[in-house]
Motif scaffolding. Structure first.
Motif, PDB file in Angstrom:
ATOM      1  N   GLY A 203       0.650  -1.027  -0.216  1.00 57.53           N
ATOM      2  CA  GLY A 203       0.232   0.080   0.204  1.00 57.53           C
ATOM      3  C   GLY A 203       0.728   1.370   0.002  1.00 57.53           C
ATOM      4  O   GLY A 203       0.625   2.605  -0.155  1.00 57.53           O
ATOM      5  N   ALA A 204       1.949   1.353   0.405  1.00 55.61           N
ATOM      6  CA  ALA A 204       2.731   2.458  -0.146  1.00 55.61           C
ATOM      7  C   ALA A 204       4.762   2.595   0.079  1.00 55.61           C
ATOM      8  O   ALA A 204       5.021   1.648   0.028  1.00 55.61           O
ATOM      9  N   VAL A 205       4.811   3.528  -0.511  1.00 57.83           N
ATOM     10  CA  VAL A 205       6.282   3.130  -0.544  1.00 57.83           C
ATOM     11  C   VAL A 205       6.896   4.650  -0.197  1.00 57.83           C
ATOM     12  O   VAL A 205       6.013   5.773  -0.460  1.00 57.83           O
ATOM     13  N   GLY A 210       8.749  11.668   0.274  1.00 57.13           N
ATOM     14  CA  GLY A 210       7.304  12.159   0.802  1.00 57.13           C
ATOM     15  C   GLY A 210       6.660  10.623   0.417  1.00 57.13           C
ATOM     16  O   GLY A 210       7.307   9.720   0.036  1.00 57.13           O
ATOM     17  N   VAL A 211       5.144  10.607   0.772  1.00 57.02           N
ATOM     18  CA  VAL A 211       4.598   8.989   0.557  1.00 57.02           C
ATOM     19  C   VAL A 211       4.215   9.013  -0.220  1.00 57.02           C
ATOM     20  O   VAL A 211       3.313   9.527  -1.361  1.00 57.02           O
ATOM     21  N   VAL A 212       4.083   7.511  -1.619  1.00 55.89           N
ATOM     22  CA  VAL A 212       3.100   7.306  -2.145  1.00 55.89           C
ATOM     23  C   VAL A 212       2.498   5.808  -1.912  1.00 55.89           C
ATOM     24  O   VAL A 212       2.939   5.086  -1.736  1.00 55.89           O
ATOM     25  N   ARG A 213       1.041   6.146  -1.914  1.00 59.29           N
ATOM     26  CA  ARG A 213      -0.062   5.475  -1.495  1.00 59.29           C
ATOM     27  C   ARG A 213      -0.638   4.696  -2.895  1.00 59.29           C
ATOM     28  O   ARG A 213      -0.226   5.545  -4.145  1.00 59.29           O
ATOM     29  N   ALA A 214       0.032   3.454  -3.119  1.00 58.08           N
ATOM     30  CA  ALA A 214      -0.904   2.387  -4.198  1.00 58.08           C
ATOM     31  C   ALA A 214      -1.277   1.215  -3.938  1.00 58.08           C
ATOM     32  O   ALA A 214      -1.421   0.240  -3.057  1.00 58.08           O
ATOM     33  N   LYS A 215      -2.070   0.914  -4.980  1.00 53.69           N
ATOM     34  CA  LYS A 215      -2.976  -0.261  -4.753  1.00 53.69           C
ATOM     35  C   LYS A 215      -1.138  -1.412  -5.013  1.00 53.69           C
ATOM     36  O   LYS A 215      -1.717  -2.381  -4.529  1.00 53.69           O
ATOM     37  N   THR A 216      -0.402  -1.713  -5.835  1.00 51.72           N
ATOM     38  CA  THR A 216       0.152  -1.852  -5.810  1.00 51.72           C
ATOM     39  C   THR A 216       1.826  -1.706  -6.282  1.00 51.72           C
ATOM     40  O   THR A 216       2.064  -0.723  -6.643  1.00 51.72           O
ATOM     41  N   VAL A 217       2.633  -1.894  -5.602  1.00 54.88           N
ATOM     42  CA  VAL A 217       4.246  -1.645  -4.927  1.00 54.88           C
ATOM     43  C   VAL A 217       5.221  -2.251  -5.775  1.00 54.88           C
ATOM     44  O   VAL A 217       5.184  -3.797  -5.723  1.00 54.88           O
ATOM     45  N   VAL A 218       5.842  -2.117  -6.332  1.00 54.77           N
ATOM     46  CA  VAL A 218       6.687  -2.479  -7.128  1.00 54.77           C
ATOM     47  C   VAL A 218       8.533  -2.627  -6.907  1.00 54.77           C
ATOM     48  O   VAL A 218       8.865  -1.220  -6.365  1.00 54.77           O
TER      49      VAL A 218
END
Length: 429
Positions: A203-205, A210-218
């Motif tokens: 859910g997050a990088v 800053g923080v990047v929120r995402a459904k999929t993290v690679v």
């Protein structure tokens, strides 16, 4: 900005893209702006144009191995087909190698489709046998060539035979990675350079910006994975170094060959690799630089004078030339504990890497596979044996440092033991 390789130097000054400016929400966040991350973004943006995708890169796209490697898009895989067969069966092992062979062509197809002039030349690769021990290993390999046949491809000294494979193309790696970055950007992918990834999870990088929120993290950090929180022992960053000569004159090339820009190596245990560049240089590299305690990565480790001297001496011994060396560089590559690259997706976190130095074509296949996994598409690629594989972690220090460097030293000794004591001669002399 100082270019860390001959390849990047030829592109001239690079202007980094702007960094991330605060928190962000996207569908897919990709950590790493090298081949793996960019190919994933490329194929995913083609398969699902509506997805919002962000690529996060600490320096600039191609700063790492993608802009420093030997320029081999090869079908090589660090685990032999025999070992893959024992683990996964003959059909899946054959499928793995067939997919990698196809990836060599796919790199060329995709580059052409996007107008990326990366000096792609599919001449194949020749692995020379230049000692009796090397010849014994080579004779049993598919694609074995006689001394005359191998010498006709690559006119090195003391050629006793060789193994030829058509599944390799020489290319300019920095032109490819920078062109690929421009291509994904044109498809709507957002690239943030100067943005270091600190940690990632479902859910997050978390980054330096800053923080990047995402459904999929690679996770696509390859040799730089060890710098990520919680990943110190996932991949060992081992250095490979390279040199590039000044352009060689036509008489030298008449002797050396490589007329179709075949890539070349030999059967020694300490890996060497070379290509004839589009501007008629020899770009030549090899292992032998030490692993650094605690998986440390520092700019100073890119340059080891003794290894550069060894590489130049090897060119002299192989080809009877004393070339002027125009460029010297190096960088880390990622090695898993069992030397098995992997691709996967679990609990919203995807990953690919651990190519052990054979990542130019493998990263393309990995990117297509990740695009399938993330989009939920079942394919022949998602059934390949590296999908879902988990290598066990490297040992803690100091065992890791002792073991890796002892293996490097043992490899040097094995080659010295196999080296004939007679002086080198050229074919036909």
């Amino acid at each position: 900005m100082t270019a860390p390789s001959y390849w990047l130097h030829t592109l001239g000054p690079l202007t980094p893209r702007p960094p991330l400016d605060g928190d962000l929400d996207v569908d897919v966040a990709i950590a790493g702006g090298g081949y793996t991350g960019l190919w994933t973004a490329y194929y995913l943006s083609r398969a699902a144009p509506g997805l919002s995708i962000a690529v996060l890169e600490a320096k600039y796209c191609g700063f790492g191995a993608s802009g420093r490697n030997g320029g081999w898009a090869s079908g090589l895989f660090p685990v032999s087909e025999e070992k893959l067969t024992r683990r996964y069966g003959a059909d899946r092992a054959a499928a793995m190698h067939a997919a990698l062979a196809d990836a060599v062509d796919e790199v060329g197809r995709a580059a052409a489709a996007e107008g990326i002039d990366c000096d792609y030349a599919k001449g194949g690769t020749i692995t020379l046998a230049r000692t009796p021990a090397q010849l014994r290993r080579a004779r049993s390999a598919p694609g074995f060539r006689s001394a005359a046949e191998a010498s006709a491809i690559c006119g090195a000294s003391n050629v006793l035979g060789g193994v030829y494979s058509p599944h390799c193309a020489a290319l300019h790696p920095a032109k490819l990675v920078r062109g690929l970055a421009a291509a994904v950007e044109a498809r709507g992918v957002r690239i943030f350079e100067g943005t270091q990834v600190l940690r990632l999870g479902p859910g997050a990088v978390s980054t330096s910006r800053g923080v990047v929120r995402a459904k999929t993290v690679v996770r696509a950090l390859e040799g730089y994975t060890a710098g990520l929180a919680g990943h110190k022992r996932h991949l060992a960053p081992v250095y490979s170094l390279m040199i590039a000569t000044e352009p060689l004159p036509a008489p030298d090339w008449a002797r050396i060959g490589l007329a179709r820009r075949e890539t070349f190596s030999d059967e020694r245990h300490m890996i060497i690799y070379g290509q004839r560049t589009a501007d008629d240089r020899l770009a030549f590299g090899g292992r032998g630089a030490p692993y650094h305690f605690g998986s440390r990565i520092e700019p100073s480790y890119d340059r080891v004078p003794a290894v550069f001297d060894m590489l130049r001496d090897t060119l002299t011994e192989m080809f009877g030339i004393e070339p002027a060396i125009a460029y010297r560089w190096g960088g880390p590559l990622g090695i898993p504990r069992d030397w098995m690259p992997s691709v996967g997706l679990e609990d919203g976190v995807a990953w690919a890497g651990g190519y052990v130095g054979d990542g130019v074509a493998a990263a393309n296949l990995a990117g297509r596979t990740l695009a399938d996994l993330i989009s939920g598409t079942e394919s022949d690629r998602t059934a390949l044996p590296w999908v879902g594989h988990r290598s066990r972690r490297w040992e803690p220090e100091p065992i890791r440092w002792l073991g890796i460097n002892a293996a490097l030293r043992a490899t040097t000794w094995r080659d010295a033991w196999e080296r004939p004591r007679a002086s080198a001669t050229r074919p036909g002399e």
